[in-house]
Motif scaffolding. Sequence first.
Motif, mmCIF file in Angstrom:
data_model
loop_
_atom_site.group_PDB
_atom_site.id
_atom_site.type_symbol
_atom_site.label_atom_id
_atom_site.label_comp_id
_atom_site.label_asym_id
_atom_site.label_seq_id
_atom_site.Cartn_x
_atom_site.Cartn_y
_atom_site.Cartn_z
ATOM 1 N N GLU A 111 -2.019 35.440 55.347
ATOM 2 C CA GLU A 111 -0.593 35.591 55.073
ATOM 3 C C GLU A 111 -0.173 34.714 53.903
ATOM 4 O O GLU A 111 -0.779 33.684 53.617
ATOM 5 C CB GLU A 111 0.260 35.331 56.308
ATOM 6 C CG GLU A 111 0.348 33.949 56.801
ATOM 7 C CD GLU A 111 1.226 33.817 58.040
ATOM 8 O OE1 GLU A 111 1.831 32.754 58.175
ATOM 9 O OE2 GLU A 111 1.309 34.748 58.875
ATOM 10 N N GLU A 112 0.862 35.173 53.239
ATOM 11 C CA GLU A 112 1.475 34.446 52.137
ATOM 12 C C GLU A 112 2.899 34.106 52.554
ATOM 13 O O GLU A 112 3.550 34.904 53.224
ATOM 14 C CB GLU A 112 1.495 35.302 50.864
ATOM 15 C CG GLU A 112 0.122 35.720 50.393
ATOM 16 C CD GLU A 112 0.162 36.683 49.205
ATOM 17 O OE1 GLU A 112 1.236 36.864 48.596
ATOM 18 O OE2 GLU A 112 -0.894 37.263 48.896
ATOM 19 N N GLY A 158 7.747 30.101 48.709
ATOM 20 C CA GLY A 158 9.089 30.456 48.267
ATOM 21 C C GLY A 158 10.186 30.212 49.276
ATOM 22 O O GLY A 158 11.346 30.481 49.000
ATOM 23 N N GLY A 159 9.838 29.705 50.466
ATOM 24 C CA GLY A 159 10.859 29.428 51.473
ATOM 25 C C GLY A 159 11.506 30.699 51.986
ATOM 26 O O GLY A 159 10.911 31.773 51.965
ATOM 27 N N ASN A 160 12.754 30.574 52.440
ATOM 28 C CA ASN A 160 13.511 31.716 52.933
ATOM 29 C C ASN A 160 14.940 31.609 52.424
ATOM 30 O O ASN A 160 15.747 30.864 52.984
ATOM 31 C CB ASN A 160 13.490 31.781 54.460
ATOM 32 C CG ASN A 160 14.144 33.047 54.998
ATOM 33 O OD1 ASN A 160 14.715 33.826 54.248
ATOM 34 N ND2 ASN A 160 14.060 33.255 56.293
ATOM 35 N N PRO A 161 15.281 32.366 51.374
ATOM 36 C CA PRO A 161 16.642 32.307 50.848
ATOM 37 C C PRO A 161 17.669 33.063 51.692
ATOM 38 O O PRO A 161 18.866 33.015 51.408
ATOM 39 C CB PRO A 161 16.506 32.951 49.464
ATOM 40 C CG PRO A 161 15.350 33.880 49.599
ATOM 41 C CD PRO A 161 14.408 33.217 50.577
ATOM 42 N N LEU A 162 17.215 33.762 52.741
ATOM 43 C CA LEU A 162 18.120 34.510 53.616
ATOM 44 C C LEU A 162 18.593 33.625 54.753
ATOM 45 O O LEU A 162 17.900 32.689 55.150
ATOM 46 C CB LEU A 162 17.407 35.744 54.169
ATOM 47 C CG LEU A 162 16.782 36.674 53.141
ATOM 48 C CD1 LEU A 162 16.051 37.813 53.837
ATOM 49 C CD2 LEU A 162 17.824 37.196 52.174
ATOM 50 N N ARG A 220 10.777 30.531 56.326
ATOM 51 C CA ARG A 220 9.868 31.185 55.382
ATOM 52 C C ARG A 220 9.919 32.695 55.545
ATOM 53 O O ARG A 220 10.403 33.201 56.553
ATOM 54 C CB ARG A 220 8.442 30.669 55.546
ATOM 55 C CG ARG A 220 7.843 30.942 56.902
ATOM 56 C CD ARG A 220 6.553 30.130 57.117
ATOM 57 N NE ARG A 220 5.892 30.542 58.347
ATOM 58 C CZ ARG A 220 4.657 31.009 58.417
ATOM 59 N NH1 ARG A 220 3.919 31.102 57.334
ATOM 60 N NH2 ARG A 220 4.141 31.365 59.572
ATOM 61 N N VAL A 221 9.434 33.390 54.512
ATOM 62 C CA VAL A 221 9.311 34.838 54.542
ATOM 63 C C VAL A 221 7.822 35.140 54.452
ATOM 64 O O VAL A 221 7.191 34.905 53.422
ATOM 65 C CB VAL A 221 10.068 35.515 53.380
ATOM 66 C CG1 VAL A 221 9.869 37.028 53.421
ATOM 67 C CG2 VAL A 221 11.551 35.171 53.429
ATOM 68 N N VAL A 222 7.262 35.649 55.525
ATOM 69 C CA VAL A 222 5.831 35.935 55.590
ATOM 70 C C VAL A 222 5.555 37.298 54.962
ATOM 71 O O VAL A 222 6.283 38.261 55.198
ATOM 72 C CB VAL A 222 5.335 35.910 57.057
ATOM 73 C CG1 VAL A 222 3.913 36.432 57.178
ATOM 74 C CG2 VAL A 222 5.438 34.500 57.615
ATOM 75 N N ARG A 223 4.499 37.355 54.159
ATOM 76 C CA ARG A 223 3.991 38.607 53.607
ATOM 77 C C ARG A 223 2.535 38.733 54.022
ATOM 78 O O ARG A 223 1.775 37.754 53.973
ATOM 79 C CB ARG A 223 4.063 38.623 52.070
ATOM 80 C CG ARG A 223 5.446 38.814 51.523
ATOM 81 C CD ARG A 223 6.214 37.562 51.299
ATOM 82 N NE ARG A 223 5.611 36.688 50.289
ATOM 83 C CZ ARG A 223 5.996 35.442 50.096
ATOM 84 N NH1 ARG A 223 6.944 34.907 50.820
ATOM 85 N NH2 ARG A 223 5.427 34.706 49.164
ATOM 86 N N HIS A 251 3.651 43.955 54.992
ATOM 87 C CA HIS A 251 4.461 43.405 56.088
ATOM 88 C C HIS A 251 5.316 42.308 55.479
ATOM 89 O O HIS A 251 4.785 41.352 54.905
ATOM 90 C CB HIS A 251 3.519 42.852 57.162
ATOM 91 C CG HIS A 251 4.170 42.027 58.222
ATOM 92 N ND1 HIS A 251 4.909 42.575 59.246
ATOM 93 C CD2 HIS A 251 4.170 40.687 58.434
ATOM 94 C CE1 HIS A 251 5.327 41.604 60.045
ATOM 95 N NE2 HIS A 251 4.897 40.449 59.571
ATOM 96 N N LEU A 252 6.640 42.459 55.550
ATOM 97 C CA LEU A 252 7.589 41.475 55.047
ATOM 98 C C LEU A 252 8.408 41.001 56.231
ATOM 99 O O LEU A 252 9.078 41.809 56.879
ATOM 100 C CB LEU A 252 8.492 42.101 53.978
ATOM 101 C CG LEU A 252 9.520 41.178 53.345
ATOM 102 C CD1 LEU A 252 8.830 40.251 52.345
ATOM 103 C CD2 LEU A 252 10.605 41.984 52.647
ATOM 104 N N CYS A 253 8.352 39.694 56.527
ATOM 105 C CA CYS A 253 8.967 39.199 57.761
ATOM 106 C C CYS A 253 9.680 37.867 57.540
ATOM 107 O O CYS A 253 9.054 36.802 57.581
ATOM 108 C CB CYS A 253 7.887 39.055 58.837
ATOM 109 S SG CYS A 253 8.517 38.524 60.442
ATOM 110 N N PRO A 254 11.009 37.906 57.304
ATOM 111 C CA PRO A 254 11.772 36.661 57.252
ATOM 112 C C PRO A 254 11.810 36.003 58.643
ATOM 113 O O PRO A 254 12.158 36.656 59.627
ATOM 114 C CB PRO A 254 13.173 37.108 56.827
ATOM 115 C CG PRO A 254 12.964 38.449 56.189
ATOM 116 C CD PRO A 254 11.829 39.055 56.941
#
Length: 141
Positions: free
Chosen positions: A79-80, A83-87, A65-68, A56-59
């Motif tokens: 969840e991980e 790395g923040g959210n570069p998008l 943040r981008v949740v994995r 599961h990849l969720c910006p």
Amino acid sequence: MAAIDNTMKLLIKFPDGVYNGIKITVKGNIPSNAVRFAINLLCGSSTIEPEDIAFHLCPRFKEGRVVRNSRSHKEFKDEESAGGNPLSPGSSVEIEIECTDSAFKVKLNGSSFCEFKHRLPFDRITHLDVDGDLKLSHISF
């Protein structure tokens, strides 16, 4: 695959399954009012309440943040989100997910972003699910 014009939920079956070395590419535009979108690698085709989600990849734009994560037996695991959210809303995006023997390697707009170690066997993955605030233009694998 061909270009896609879609802002709704999309479910695609992997014709040859998921295997070591496959690269899944999702391209689209993030609306300026976007809150979040999700890319899920499902073990089965039920998107209403899938029992297992291998990845599961969720910006999440408001959270920055981008949740994995993964989901097994109807429960999300730890969840991980390092790395923040570069998008950012109002921009285009290219997401590449490469499956290796040990992890999913994610690139965002051509730059390495993260690795997510397999929690479920990747050969169980049958479908790609894309949902939320993303206007898709292209999907390939």
